[in-house]
Structures are given as C-alpha cells and as structure tokens.
Design an enzyme around this catalytic site. Structure first.
Site, PDB file in Angstrom:
ATOM      1  CB  SER A   1      42.186  23.205  11.093  1.00 54.46           C
ATOM      2  OG  SER A   1      42.423  21.665  11.405  1.00 54.46           O
TER       3      SER A   1
ATOM      4  CG  HIS B   1      39.960  24.032  14.699  1.00 55.34           C
ATOM      5  ND1 HIS B   1      38.827  24.571  15.343  1.00 55.34           N
ATOM      6  CD2 HIS B   1      39.977  23.134  13.429  1.00 55.34           C
ATOM      7  CE1 HIS B   1      37.540  23.418  14.977  1.00 55.34           C
ATOM      8  NE2 HIS B   1      39.084  22.369  14.990  1.00 55.34           N
TER       9      HIS B   1
ATOM     10  CG  ASP C   1      40.695  19.656  13.543  1.00 58.86           C
ATOM     11  OD1 ASP C   1      39.657  20.018  14.217  1.00 58.86           O
ATOM     12  OD2 ASP C   1      41.770  20.498  12.510  1.00 58.86           O
TER      13      ASP C   1
ATOM     14  CG  MET D   1      40.401  13.428  14.407  1.00 61.94           C
ATOM     15  SD  MET D   1      40.923  13.759  12.552  1.00 61.94           S
ATOM     16  CE  MET D   1      40.689  15.079  12.368  1.00 61.94           C
TER      17      MET D   1
ATOM     18  CG  HIS E   1      36.434  19.714  16.082  1.00 61.44           C
ATOM     19  ND1 HIS E   1      36.496  20.519  14.917  1.00 61.44           N
ATOM     20  CD2 HIS E   1      35.414  19.825  16.585  1.00 61.44           C
ATOM     21  CE1 HIS E   1      35.926  19.922  14.681  1.00 61.44           C
ATOM     22  NE2 HIS E   1      35.200  19.145  16.053  1.00 61.44           N
TER      23      HIS E   1
ATOM     24  CG  MET F   1      35.604  15.703  15.446  1.00 64.93           C
ATOM     25  SD  MET F   1      36.923  16.200  13.997  1.00 64.93           S
ATOM     26  CE  MET F   1      38.386  17.195  14.568  1.00 64.93           C
TER      27      MET F   1
ATOM     28  CG  MET G   1      31.744  19.505  11.850  1.00 66.13           C
ATOM     29  SD  MET G   1      33.175  19.701  11.961  1.00 66.13           S
ATOM     30  CE  MET G   1      34.397  19.695  10.758  1.00 66.13           C
TER      31      MET G   1
ATOM     32  CG  ASP H   1      36.406  22.067  11.014  1.00 68.66           C
ATOM     33  OD1 ASP H   1      37.426  22.274  10.682  1.00 68.66           O
ATOM     34  OD2 ASP H   1      36.642  22.040  12.361  1.00 68.66           O
TER      35      ASP H   1
HETATM   36  C1  DX5 Z   1      37.834  18.077  10.284  1.00 70.67           C
HETATM   37  C2  DX5 Z   1      38.511  19.485  11.004  1.00 70.67           C
HETATM   38  C3  DX5 Z   1      38.858  20.422  10.472  1.00 70.67           C
HETATM   39  C4  DX5 Z   1      39.457  20.061   8.930  1.00 70.67           C
HETATM   40  C5  DX5 Z   1      39.992  21.512   8.587  1.00 70.67           C
HETATM   41  O1  DX5 Z   1      37.912  16.859  10.616  1.00 70.67           O
HETATM   42  O2  DX5 Z   1      37.525  19.145  11.691  1.00 70.67           O
HETATM   43  O3  DX5 Z   1      39.427  21.489  11.502  1.00 70.67           O
HETATM   44  O4  DX5 Z   1      40.903  20.339   9.880  1.00 70.67           O
HETATM   45  O5  DX5 Z   1      40.673  21.621   7.106  1.00 70.67           O
HETATM   46  P1  DX5 Z   1      40.475  22.429   5.958  1.00 70.67           P
HETATM   47  O6  DX5 Z   1      40.492  23.295   5.788  1.00 70.67           O
HETATM   48  O7  DX5 Z   1      41.491  20.964   4.810  1.00 70.67           O
HETATM   49  O8  DX5 Z   1      39.083  21.172   5.387  1.00 70.67           O
HETATM   50 ZN    ZN Z   2      38.049  21.134  13.580  1.00 73.06          ZN
END
Ligand code: DX5
Ligand code: ZN
Length: 227
Positions: free
Chosen positions: A7, A32, A34, A36, A65, A67, A136, A174
């Site tokens: 990630s 990956h 993320d 947000m 991903h 969000m 998740m 994740d």
């Molecule tokens: C959280 C993200 C993850 C996060 C994982 O909302 O979707 O991808 O970055 O990070 P770690 O492995 O540190 O939990």
């Molecule tokens: Zn993620």
C-alpha cells in the site's frame, strides 16, 4: 497463487515515482493505491491526477482502492489515469450494478469491498459480477492500524461460498497485515494481501515481501496438510 500488494499510502510521497519503482523491484505483485475523499473515510490521500503521473513508473497491476462516497462519479477519471483494478465499497452511495458496469466499460476489473461492520452475506448477490472482493481487516481510512481477527469469519464464509458455486474471484485483505497476521488470513482463504506500514518500515522491502508471501504459503500448506 499468493499475491502481495504494497500500500503506497505508507510511502514517501515526495518520492512517489521512485517509491513505485522500489516496490516494483522488491517483487510487489500489485501496486495498491488508496484513494480517500475525506467523506467516506475521515482522511484525504490523493486522486486520479496523481495516479496518472505515477503510472509510467511500473507495469505492475495498479490496484486502486476507492474509499469514496460517490465512486461512480469518478470511474472515468481513474480509468483514464491507468487503474487496472477498481475497488469500491458496498456502503458507498453509488448504485452497485451501475458502478460495476461503468468499470467494465473501460476494460478494468471491478472489485467490491466491505467495512468490518458489514455482513459478508451482503456481498453474495455480486458473486459472478466482480473479479475480486476486498474484505477490510481494519476500519478504512488510515495505515498502521491493528488487524481485526473477527473479520476472518467473513473471509472463510466468502471462500466457501465461492467454492460451492465454482466461482474464481480473488479475495483480498487490507489492513494490519504483517508476519504475525498474514498466516491466519491465508488459512481463511484470502489470496491477495495488502500491506503498507509493514513493508515500508522494513529495512529490506524485498526480503519482507518474500517473507510475507512465504508465511501465507506456509499457513495455507499447513491447513491443506491438516485436512
Ligand atoms: C486503509 C488502507 C490500507 C492501508 C494499509 O484504509 O486501505 O491499504 O494503507 O496499511 P497497513 O498495512 O499499515 O495497515
Ligand atoms: Zn487499501
């Protein structure tokens, strides 16, 4: 069989392109990313223009991903930015079938995610419709949180449901994935593992990715051997 997806939320954003190259060379199976929006989750990360600018740094699968409260509004942007997989949340406001269709219309693999409090049965209508499910294993929004072991019942149930129906969708987990937790997720049936803080905190990212993959494989082998 087991894939590791670093990630990039835990990377050094001032060196985003170089960090992608580093993860590519370290043996990442997927990258990956993320996204947000500060609404669906209480945090803001980066958007399609950033992904577009880093796409050239790796040929690996860009596992995006989303969000977002309204993912459907942004599918075109992320498709044009170079996403290979687009994951969105069942709990978001966009109509699920329409969002899946929009993703497919760009030749991108759709994936559906649920938060820790959502029942796995809510995913069952979409079996056969998406290429991957993301369970998740923390509350989405931040890296570095602790793995929630109670989410593994959902992985097991989904794995069994897929097997019963003869479906081949991937199951990704994740959040809080490290050398202590990856084995239980692999044994439960996950085959793609997102890991942020563990990989980026490691002195040697390549060695850590290999160790994570091996730990997943060993855990699955001992389940198979035990049956
Ligand atoms: C959280 C993200 C993850 C996060 C994982 O909302 O979707 O991808 O970055 O990070 P770690 O492995 O540190 O939990
Ligand atoms: Zn993620």
């Amino acid at each position: 069989m087991f894939k590791i997806a670093p990630s990039m939320l835990s990377c050094d954003f001032s060196q985003f392109g170089q960090e992608i190259i580093r993860m590519d060379k370290a043996g990442a199976d997927l990258i990956h990313l993320d996204v947000m929006d500060g609404h669906f989750v209480p945090n803001i990360s980066f958007g399609a223009s950033v992904i577009k600018s880093i796409k050239a740094y790796s040929d690996k699968t860009f596992d995006v991903h989303l969000m977002l409260q309204n993912p459907l509004d942004f599918i075109e942007d992320f498709a044009k930015a170079g996403a290979d997989i687009l994951t969105f949340n069942l709990e978001a406001d966009s109509p699920v079938y329409e969002t899946i269709a929009a993703i497919r219309s760009y030749g991108i693999r759709p994936a559906l995610s649920i938060k820790p409090a959502t029942c796995v049965r809510e995913l069952y209508p979409y079996i056969g419709e998406v290429d991957m499910f993301l369970i998740m294993t923390v509350e989405p929004g931040f890296g570095g949180q602790s793995f929630m072991p109670q989410t593994l019942d959902k992985v097991r149930a989904l794995r069994d449901k897929l097997l019963d129906g003869g479906f081949k969708a991937d199951i990704e987990v994740d959040g809080g994935i490290n050398l202590e937790t990856i084995g239980s997720a692999a044994a439960a049936g996950a085959n793609i593992f997102v890991s942020g803080s563990t990989i980026f905190a490691a002195q040697d990212a390549k060695a850590m990715i290999e160790k994570l993959r091996r730990a997943a494989q060993n855990a699955r082998n001992s389940v198979v051997g035990g049956n």
